[in-house]
Design a protein around this motif. Structure first.
Motif, PDB file in Angstrom:
ATOM      1  N   ILE A 287       0.841  -1.202   0.000  1.00  0.00           N
ATOM      2  CA  ILE A 287       0.000   0.000   0.000  1.00  0.00           C
ATOM      3  C   ILE A 287       0.875   1.251   0.000  1.00  0.00           C
ATOM      4  O   ILE A 287       0.581   2.232  -0.699  1.00  0.00           O
ATOM      5  N   ALA A 288       1.964   1.228   0.764  1.00  0.00           N
ATOM      6  CA  ALA A 288       2.844   2.398   0.827  1.00  0.00           C
ATOM      7  C   ALA A 288       3.469   2.718  -0.522  1.00  0.00           C
ATOM      8  O   ALA A 288       3.669   3.884  -0.863  1.00  0.00           O
ATOM      9  N   VAL A 289       3.776   1.690  -1.301  1.00  0.00           N
ATOM     10  CA  VAL A 289       4.470   1.901  -2.580  1.00  0.00           C
ATOM     11  C   VAL A 289       3.502   1.987  -3.758  1.00  0.00           C
ATOM     12  O   VAL A 289       3.709   2.759  -4.679  1.00  0.00           O
ATOM     13  N   TYR A 290       2.410   1.184  -3.707  1.00  0.00           N
ATOM     14  CA  TYR A 290       1.475   1.131  -4.841  1.00  0.00           C
ATOM     15  C   TYR A 290       0.085   1.668  -4.524  1.00  0.00           C
ATOM     16  O   TYR A 290      -0.756   1.785  -5.418  1.00  0.00           O
ATOM     17  N   GLY A 291      -0.203   1.937  -3.252  1.00  0.00           N
ATOM     18  CA  GLY A 291      -1.486   2.522  -2.896  1.00  0.00           C
ATOM     19  C   GLY A 291      -2.656   1.595  -3.089  1.00  0.00           C
ATOM     20  O   GLY A 291      -2.699   0.481  -2.567  1.00  0.00           O
ATOM     21  N   TYR A 292      -3.621   2.044  -3.856  1.00  0.00           N
ATOM     22  CA  TYR A 292      -4.886   1.326  -4.083  1.00  0.00           C
ATOM     23  C   TYR A 292      -4.649  -0.128  -4.459  1.00  0.00           C
ATOM     24  O   TYR A 292      -5.294  -1.030  -3.914  1.00  0.00           O
ATOM     25  N   ASP A 293      -3.747  -0.374  -5.379  1.00  0.00           N
ATOM     26  CA  ASP A 293      -3.508  -1.748  -5.834  1.00  0.00           C
ATOM     27  C   ASP A 293      -2.966  -2.630  -4.712  1.00  0.00           C
ATOM     28  O   ASP A 293      -3.224  -3.830  -4.680  1.00  0.00           O
ATOM     29  N   GLY A 294      -2.210  -2.048  -3.791  1.00  0.00           N
ATOM     30  CA  GLY A 294      -1.695  -2.818  -2.664  1.00  0.00           C
ATOM     31  C   GLY A 294      -2.796  -3.245  -1.713  1.00  0.00           C
ATOM     32  O   GLY A 294      -2.761  -4.347  -1.146  1.00  0.00           O
ATOM     33  N   PHE A 295      -3.818  -2.380  -1.546  1.00  0.00           N
ATOM     34  CA  PHE A 295      -4.913  -2.706  -0.626  1.00  0.00           C
ATOM     35  C   PHE A 295      -5.766  -3.855  -1.148  1.00  0.00           C
ATOM     36  O   PHE A 295      -6.477  -4.501  -0.386  1.00  0.00           O
ATOM     37  N   LEU A 296      -5.677  -4.127  -2.433  1.00  0.00           N
ATOM     38  CA  LEU A 296      -6.449  -5.237  -3.000  1.00  0.00           C
ATOM     39  C   LEU A 296      -6.031  -6.574  -2.385  1.00  0.00           C
ATOM     40  O   LEU A 296      -6.822  -7.518  -2.343  1.00  0.00           O
ATOM     41  N   TYR A 297      -4.793  -6.677  -1.908  1.00  0.00           N
ATOM     42  CA  TYR A 297      -4.381  -7.888  -1.195  1.00  0.00           C
ATOM     43  C   TYR A 297      -5.245  -8.072   0.057  1.00  0.00           C
ATOM     44  O   TYR A 297      -5.706  -9.167   0.360  1.00  0.00           O
ATOM     45  N   SER A 298      -5.444  -6.993   0.811  1.00  0.00           N
ATOM     46  CA  SER A 298      -6.256  -7.071   2.025  1.00  0.00           C
ATOM     47  C   SER A 298      -7.672  -7.526   1.715  1.00  0.00           C
ATOM     48  O   SER A 298      -8.241  -8.370   2.411  1.00  0.00           O
ATOM     49  N   VAL A 299      -8.256  -6.944   0.676  1.00  0.00           N
ATOM     50  CA  VAL A 299      -9.621  -7.299   0.294  1.00  0.00           C
ATOM     51  C   VAL A 299      -9.712  -8.782  -0.062  1.00  0.00           C
ATOM     52  O   VAL A 299     -10.605  -9.504   0.396  1.00  0.00           O
ATOM     53  N   GLY A 300      -8.765  -9.262  -0.864  1.00  0.00           N
ATOM     54  CA  GLY A 300      -8.780 -10.662  -1.269  1.00  0.00           C
ATOM     55  C   GLY A 300      -8.601 -11.615  -0.110  1.00  0.00           C
ATOM     56  O   GLY A 300      -9.340 -12.607   0.021  1.00  0.00           O
ATOM     57  N   PHE A 301      -7.646 -11.309   0.776  1.00  0.00           N
ATOM     58  CA  PHE A 301      -7.391 -12.178   1.922  1.00  0.00           C
ATOM     59  C   PHE A 301      -8.613 -12.260   2.841  1.00  0.00           C
ATOM     60  O   PHE A 301      -8.893 -13.310   3.420  1.00  0.00           O
ATOM     61  N   LEU A 302      -9.342 -11.144   3.009  1.00  0.00           N
ATOM     62  CA  LEU A 302     -10.489 -11.125   3.918  1.00  0.00           C
ATOM     63  C   LEU A 302     -11.703 -11.809   3.302  1.00  0.00           C
ATOM     64  O   LEU A 302     -12.353 -12.644   3.937  1.00  0.00           O
ATOM     65  N   VAL A 303     -12.035 -11.468   2.057  1.00  0.00           N
ATOM     66  CA  VAL A 303     -13.201 -12.061   1.399  1.00  0.00           C
ATOM     67  C   VAL A 303     -13.061 -13.579   1.317  1.00  0.00           C
ATOM     68  O   VAL A 303     -14.058 -14.321   1.364  1.00  0.00           O
ATOM     69  N   ALA A 304     -11.831 -14.057   1.235  1.00  0.00           N
ATOM     70  CA  ALA A 304     -11.596 -15.508   1.133  1.00  0.00           C
ATOM     71  C   ALA A 304     -12.206 -16.274   2.301  1.00  0.00           C
ATOM     72  O   ALA A 304     -12.567 -17.450   2.158  1.00  0.00           O
TER      73      ALA A 304
END
Length: 544
Positions: free
Chosen positions: A78-95
């Motif tokens: 998230i610090a380096v890529y912002g929005y695209d980095g947060f997509l990891y969080s969304v994927g890990f949680l929805v799983a």
């Protein structure tokens, strides 16, 4: 007071960091030794005797799942890529919704120790157990590789170690500690360590969350604007041109990168329900109801944590900056520790880093015990000894396997140093979703599914996923690859999920129809259906 770090600045006090690390290891080792006194049987070593309550297991699941990828890798992304980095969080949680709705209760009703118990319940024992065990070992090694790489970067930053030799020593030390935790405490000791780690990690991330918001007076919009301004002022032209508040900084630049993101998303959402070390946690509770409760608790803890990572990532972008992060040992993985140093100085850095170190130790211990249990219970006891191995010999083989796995993971972890560990874990998710999930769902929900279908699905998903990873940009062809000087990236996507996961589902169907002349035991199939849906007979030991 927020200070500004210069590129290449050493942070923290190595002696203080070592002292806090040692204190944590001593405390957790004491817990593990106390737990070992009640580890007598194979069921104690593998599943803690099934004695943990839903909330306890929920904390342990959160401790098992919230790995170094979650704390270090996602904050850095998230610090380096912002929005695209947060997509990891969304994927890990929805799983977790997939795991809760499709797997948790049915798995607890049907199995005993490992994922292979479920897959082989109504199919031919030996070939299916061998396939499931091999898949478990591969997924566990991939996940271990990510945790070890994170350990090397984290401790190198804290002890001001620069160079691969020093980081390699750190990885070796983490591997040795992991081996000791599992050998001494088994699943009981590992579970208690994971519970402690979950509390520390969520609390530590929560404190950092509030400190970052306090620094911007609660104005989240201002935090985002300041983070974008810091990125725009980067001396690196590639970074300075990024919009970290919109999609596309990492994924979305081209049609191929958009496809890569879709592939990543599929792997993240479907991978959790196929992770052996997560599935094994459902056997540590006494009933299916407690398994369901444990997942509900885990989702609450994990959801709160992933919301924290959004603020931590943008906070690191604003207060530390991508230039400093990428110049530090561990690169993106250093974002959270560097933010802790900005927020609270040397002592706070040492505490947060000890929490991150605890995160790594707890997860690698959970992975090691899962892999060792799968080898001892499924390959040694069921395949080699044909069900005639004593519990003592199974535990002995499991302990030997832990040592072997620890040594292999040390070597792989040294090879993977410098990679973003959230990305490395995503590869493990892809392997789990390809090799395990299709077979698991077919076994639980498709009456016609047979042994041939299981073998086609497991081996097809596993081999295709590994081959695509081997020939992907993750391994070669780019400066960020594992082997940057080599060039055999014939498969264009960094994550193979979009190809290997559907292929495994298709192969399961094809294999089932290819082997339809080989009838399975209808009585076993009926027993599994009733047992998985109602829980009738769940307390009876599964005969293998």
């Amino acid at each position: 007071m927020i200070t500004t770090l210069a590129v290449g600045t050493d942070v923290g006090n190595p002696l203080l960091n070592i002292a806090i690390f040692v204190a944590f290891v001593v405390i957790t080792m004491t817990i593990v030794i106390r737990a070992s006194r009640t580890t007598k049987k194979a069921s104690d070593f593998y599943t803690g005797g099934g004695q943990f309550s839903g909330p306890q297991n929920g904390f342990a699941i959160a401790g098992d799942y919230l790995s170094a990828a979650s704390f270090l890798g996602i904050a850095g992304a998230i610090a380096v890529y912002g929005y695209d980095g947060f997509l990891y969080s969304v994927g890990f949680l929805v799983a977790w919704l997939v795991a809760l709705l499709l797997v948790a209760e049915l798995l607890r009703n049907t199995g005993r120790f490992t994922m292979a118990d479920v897959l082989s319940f109504r199919l031919k024992q030996r070939p299916v157990r061998m396939a499931a065990a091999l898949s478990t070992l591969v997924v566990s090694l991939f996940y271990l590789l990510a945790q070890m790489a994170g350990a090397g970067g984290l401790v190198a930053l804290l002890l001001n170690i620069d160079g691969k030799v020093g980081q390699g020593v750190v990885v070796a030390v983490v591997g040795v500690l992991m081996i000791v935790y599992v050998l001494v405490g088994g699943m009981k000791g590992t579970t208690y360590v994971q519970m402690v780690k979950a509390v520390l990690l969520v609390a530590g991330a929560g404190i950092m969350f509030f400190l970052v918001l306090f620094a911007v007076r609660g104005n989240f919009s201002q935090l985002l604007a300041d983070a974008q301004a810091t990125v725009a002022g980067s001396t690196n032209e590639a970074i300075a041109g990024r919009d970290i508040l919109a999609p596309g900084a990492k994924y979305g630049i081209s049609s191929m990168s958009k496809l890569d993101f879709i592939s990543l998303g599929i792997a993240l959402v479907l991978g959790t329900a196929g992770l052996p070390h997560v599935l094994m946690r459902f056997y540590t509770v006494p009933t299916a109801k407690e398994a369901r409760r444990s997942v509900t608790w885990a989702i609450g803890l994990i959801g709160a944590f992933y919301l924290f990572t959004l603020v931590l990532g943008y906070g690191a972008a604003k207060m530390v900056g991508p230039d400093v992060i990428l110049a530090a040992p561990g690169k993106e993985n250093a974002a959270a520790p560097l933010l802790a140093f900005e927020l609270g100085g040397t002592i706070f850095l040492a505490i947060i880093s000890a929490v991150a170190f605890a995160t790594i130790l707890a997860v690698v211990a959970g992975l090691a015990i899962t892999a060792s249990a799968s080898f001892a219970h499924d390959i040694y006891a069921s395949v080699i000894k044909r069900g005639h191995a004593s519990e003592e010999s199974q535990v002995r083989v499991s302990r030997i396997t832990v040592v072997v796995i620890g040594l292999v993971s040390i070597v792989l972890g040294i090879m993977a140093m410098g990679q973003n560990i959230a990305f490395l874990v995503a590869l493990a998710f892809a392997v789990a979703a390809s090799a395990n999930l299709p077979t698991l769902l077919y076994s639980l929900f498709w009456k016609k599914f047979n042994t041939t279908g299981a073998l086609f699905s497991i081996y097809g998903g596993l081999v295709s996923c590994l081959l695509l990873i081997a020939f992907s940009p993750a391994v070669s062809g780019k400066p960020s690859s594992m082997f940057p000087d080599a060039d055999f990236d014939y498969f264009p996507l960094a994550n193979p999920g979009i190809v290997s996961i559907p292929l495994a589902f298709v192969l399961g169907v094809v294999g089932t129809y290819v082997g339809r002349g080989k009838a399975e035991d209808p009585a076993k199939q009926a027993e599994m259906e009733v047992r998985s849906l109602t829980g009738v007979g769940v307390e009876k030991a599964v005969s293998h």
